[in-house]
Design a protein around this motif. Structure first.
Motif, PDB file in Angstrom:
ATOM      1  N   GLN A  24     -68.654 -15.936 -21.668  1.00 40.18           N
ATOM      2  CA  GLN A  24     -68.215 -15.050 -20.598  1.00 40.18           C
ATOM      3  C   GLN A  24     -69.369 -14.720 -19.654  1.00 40.18           C
ATOM      4  N   HIS A  28     -69.521 -15.945 -15.861  1.00 42.22           N
ATOM      5  CA  HIS A  28     -69.639 -14.904 -14.836  1.00 42.22           C
ATOM      6  C   HIS A  28     -70.771 -15.235 -13.872  1.00 42.22           C
ATOM      7  N   ASP A  64     -62.305 -19.100 -10.758  1.00 40.84           N
ATOM      8  CA  ASP A  64     -61.951 -17.735 -11.181  1.00 40.84           C
ATOM      9  C   ASP A  64     -60.755 -17.747 -12.130  1.00 40.84           C
ATOM     10  N   GLU A  65     -59.737 -18.552 -11.777  1.00 44.15           N
ATOM     11  CA  GLU A  65     -58.556 -18.613 -12.621  1.00 44.15           C
ATOM     12  C   GLU A  65     -58.872 -19.212 -13.985  1.00 44.15           C
ATOM     13  N   LYS A  68     -60.845 -16.825 -16.393  1.00 49.62           N
ATOM     14  CA  LYS A  68     -60.016 -15.824 -17.072  1.00 49.62           C
ATOM     15  C   LYS A  68     -59.186 -16.459 -18.184  1.00 49.62           C
ATOM     16  N   LYS A  69     -58.570 -17.611 -17.871  1.00 52.43           N
ATOM     17  CA  LYS A  69     -57.701 -18.265 -18.848  1.00 52.43           C
ATOM     18  C   LYS A  69     -58.492 -18.732 -20.059  1.00 52.43           C
ATOM     19  N   ARG A  72     -59.711 -15.673 -22.240  1.00 54.61           N
ATOM     20  CA  ARG A  72     -58.571 -15.089 -22.947  1.00 54.61           C
ATOM     21  C   ARG A  72     -58.093 -16.012 -24.063  1.00 54.61           C
TER      22      ARG A  72
END
Length: 852
Positions: A24, A28, A64-65, A68-69, A72
């Motif tokens: 992460q 980022h 960005d998408e 996140k995916k 998660r």
């Protein structure tokens, strides 16, 4: 059923998933780089940067998408894997107990009808010799059924007439509600309570059944069998606990109190604990720590649900929940990734999204290559002016070059990071599947050994039946009929046997029962060699097992048959004959395997001997009894030590399997100290689908430095297991293969479809060709990317395996000598590897030939 899929609060679990938190942070930082590139392009670059800005925006949006995916999905898969592990073990804890206790319900019902016990209890007065004989009989029973630590015979008024206890002395009198209930009703009574029969225990599990007098047929007393629950749970916990002691396994009562714990110092018996019947990601607090919890009720066995309210539970502290990971093989990651969609459907979406980002960045690098010559010419004097301190000279070109370099560098780092994170996600899913498989294999062995332990007990105990002894000794019709009725009564209680036979010292069967209530005797006598082995048994505690093979008493099918010797009395050395129990292996063993798998998808299981010959198989496995496995079992798995387990990835016949194996180790004294040895392997396999050819191009690193910064720009891609290059100024773009139209009419040989192209404000079509076939690699599976070439308005699509990179290199000429040389005139040297350069004119000529 599987644990519920939780709505994951990422920030709750991320601090405990250190590897995911690391990804992460890295992702980022890369996302920030993409935003900075986009902002710099908008602010600092003029018209020269307008054509690159949509590419930067697209890359940043997709990044960005995907960030996140991916994060998660990593959190969800790790959490889901832990919850599946907890839920499975919680279920198996209580299911193993219930299966064991089901046998106890049959035991107490049968022993309460034992003729010697019934006659003894009907006598109002007994001699010391009578008392001694019945005590010895109870001791003989306990030696065979070692799960009981106390046995008691009570008169209707609660007086203890006779008994046996391994731990402490039995009381003289005991009149408790469960004893009175058993006396007043038919059938067994199950009680878990503090009992005067065992005052040294906080709680006892006791099975009671009334005894009827042979003459009066009235209740003359109560039989109580006290189950050694503590020893039983210690064995279950020892077999299935986590070696690293991350979690605690519990057996719970109906009021959520701990009956037994794998680590009683951690959670003591009697403690009230939180539960989670949904086995989801909800966190519960206990003794100042947050826990993930799975609580499961028993599925029941043969209609028996187990003691009321009993459940299995596993509790794992949040701070240790994600600290363990199954060790994976070090090789073959890319080949395994082809099975991603089956094992983890979200993973395939993530892989597709990562390919989209790679394609966007690759297209941006292509545009960079097209601009690079002009930019380089403009940037050189600008750089000179800037270094000289004269900033008014047109810095836009220099700034654009810097942006293009950043796109290339950030794209390469993004791709590498995503590939690493995707492998981490895949390995997480694979690791939990391998862990599940190994646990299932251990459970299969446990179920088998525990079940067959009971079979060894049954044959030895029933060999002590006075009615059966008398029938063999006298062979008169009345005695034989009583023996047949006794066997039929046994068979009605113990349905795991298709038949039970009583035979004399010559092997002739004199009485038999059938589960279907048939009366016919088997036509064949018992084999003489087997009769001799039975006659040589040294005591009533010994038995003989016919190994798994076709048997006439089982309709010619393979099974186990358990034998024990019958003597005139316990002290006699000469045998009268024997008793044989025909185990219904086809039904019972398959039920064990199906129960252990619990519907796990794409999974099958079997029992085999050391040579790999199949003893039993799960439903739908497609393998035959006494056949072979659908793959070759490695020698180290076939020779695994008894009680040990292992799990591997096995490739066989172009298919990949997770294969787990565990060797039987016995239960209590069975197969351990009783002289019987029969190594059985429990094998569970999960199909991961067909193995595809290796496509990862490791010969050239993705971020390999350009050989010459002032060289010509080339676009590089993978096809047919190697890298190829084309001049970047001849590449229009890369497109996903799934965007093709399935139209090949007019395209000629090796045409696989068409792409719609935007050309001169109107829509045009371009034929797409299978490049591997053009290169002589017939039979190659079509790739997933289309590279669109544009030479003065003539467009052609090349179907390739994957995109690699775009960079500036200097080419070396190549003489035409190889079969594919008509398309290759130059080669690049990158990272020590030679990359052929495909000639665009030759490709277009090949297209023309294909269309003829």
């Amino acid at each position: 059923m599987p644990p519920n899929s939780p709505t994951v609060p990422l920030q709750t679990f991320l601090p405990y998933m250190h590897d995911v938190a690391r990804y992460q942070r890295a992702l980022h930082d890369l996302a920030l780089s993409w935003r900075l590139i986009e902002a710099s392009t908008r602010i600092s670059i003029g018209q020269d940067g307008a054509c690159i800005l949509p590419t930067i925006e697209g890359a940043r949006h997709h990044f960005d998408e995907l960030e996140k995916k991916l994060i998660r999905s990593l959190v969800e898969e790790k959490l889901s894997g832990v919850l599946r592990e907890l839920s499975a073990k919680a279920l198996y804890i209580v299911d193993l107990v219930v299966r064991n206790l089901y046998e106890r319900t049959a035991d107490v019902a049968f022993l309460a009808t034992d003729p010697e016990i019934c006659r003894y209890m009907e006598k109002p007065q007994t001699s010391e010799q009578d008392d001694q004989r019945i005590r010895e009989r109870l001791r003989a029973y306990q030696r065979k059924y070692t799960v009981y630590d106390s046995i008691a015979l009570l008169a209707p008024d609660g007086t203890v007439r006779a008994g046996f206890s391994k731990v402490g002395p039995l009381p003289e009198h005991c009149s408790e509600p469960y004893i009175r209930e058993a006396l007043e009703r038919d059938g067994y009574v199950e009680a878990f309570t503090r009992s005067g029969l065992q005052p040294w225990k906080q709680q006892s599990l006791i099975y009671s059944h009334r005894i009827l007098g042979p003459q009066s047929e009235n209740p003359v007393g109560t039989l109580c069998l006290c189950f050694d629950l503590e020893e039983e749970m210690e064995g279950i916990f020892a077999s299935h606990r986590d070696p690293s002691s991350r979690y605690n396994m519990l057996l719970l009562s109906d009021d959520d109190r701990c009956i037994a714990a794998a680590d009683p110092a951690w959670i003591p018996p009697g403690a009230k604990v939180p539960t989670n019947a949904q086995a989801d990601g909800r966190l519960e607090m206990y003794a100042g720590r947050l826990y993930l919890i799975a609580t499961r009720q028993a599925t029941g066995y043969q209609g028996y649900p187990g003691p009321q309210g009993w459940r299995g539970q596993v509790m794992i502290p949040l701070d240790t929940a994600f600290s363990f990971f199954h060790q994976l093989p070090s090789t073959g990651t890319t080949r395994r990734l082809h099975q991603a969609e089956q094992m983890c459907p979200p993973l395939q979406d993530i892989v597709t999204a990562a390919e989209t980002i790679r394609r966007v960045v690759w297209n941006g690098q292509v545009i960079s290559g097209a601009l690079s010559s002009t930019v380089a010419e403009a940037a050189a004097p600008a750089l000179h002016e800037i270094r000289a301190g004269r900033l008014g000279a047109r810095p836009d070109a220099y700034r654009l070059q810097a942006v293009l370099d950043q796109i290339s560098d950030t794209g390469a780092r993004s791709d590498a990071m995503f590939q690493d994170a995707i492998r981490e996600l895949y390995d997480t899913v694979l690791g939990f599947n391998m862990q599940d498989a190994e646990f299932i294999a251990r459970l299969m062995v446990d179920l088998l050994d525990r079940n067959l332990y009971e079979r060894a007990n049954d044959c030895r105990w029933w060999a002590l039946s006075p009615d059966l002894r008398e029938a063999l000794a006298s062979k008169n019709p009345q005695g034989v009929e009583r023996a047949r009725q006794t066997l039929q009564h046994i068979n009605s209680l113990y349905t795991v046997y298709t038949s039970i036979v009583l035979y004399d010292e010559e092997g002739d069967v004199i009485a038999a029962s059938r589960r279907d209530h048939g009366c016919s005797l088997p036509a064949a006598p018992v084999a003489k060699e087997l009769v001799q082995n039975v006659s040589r048994l040294g005591s009533s505690d010994a038995y003989v097992v016919e190994g798994f093979a076709a048997h006439p008493y089982y309709e010619g099918r393979p099974t186990y048959v358990y034998h024990a010797a019958l003597r005139a009395d316990d002290a006699a050395r000469v045998t009268l004959g024997g008793i044989g129990l025909v185990f219904d292996s086809a039904v019972e063993l398959k039920a064990m395997l199906d129960g252990a798998l619990a519907g796990k998808p794409h999974s099958h299981a079997c029992y085999t001997d050391r040579s790999g010959c199949i003893i039993a198989a799960s439903s739908g496995s497609g393998v035959d009894i006494q056949g072979r496995l659908p793959f070759d079992l490695p020698a180290e798995m076939a020779n695994v030590e008894c009680g040990s387990s292992t799990c591997q990835l096995i490739e066989h016949d172009q298919a990949l399997f997770i294969v787990a194996c565990c060797a039987s180790n016995g239960y209590r004294e069975f197969k351990r100290t009783d002289g019987y040895r029969d190594d059985v392997l429990a094998i569970m396999w999960q199909s991961l689908g067909p193995v595809e050819a290796e496509t990862e191009l490791v010969s050239v690193p993705l971020d390999a430095e350009s050989a010459h910064r002032d060289g010509h720009p080339y676009a590089i891609f993978g096809c047919a297991g190697r890298l190829y290059a084309v001049s970047a100024d001849k590449v229009q773009e890369a497109r996903a293969a799934n965007s093709m139209l399935p139209i090949t009419l007019g395209g000629g040989s090796h045409c696989v479809g068409m792409l719609t192209m935007a050309a001169d404000s109107s829509r045009a079509l371009a034929y797409v060709y299978h490049l591997a076939a053009w290169l002589g690699e017939e039979g190659r599976k079509p790739g997933s990317e289309v590279v669109v070439l544009n030479d003065n308005g003539v467009r052609i699509g090349l179907l390739v395996d994957q995109l690699h990179s775009v960079g500036r290199h200097q080419a070396r000429p190549l003489h035409r000598s190889a079969d594919e040389a008509f398309m290759i005139r130059e080669v690049l040297e990158i990272g020590g590897a030679l990359v052929p350069v495909l000639d665009t004119e030759a490709l277009l000529m090949q297209r023309s030939r294909a269309m003829l």
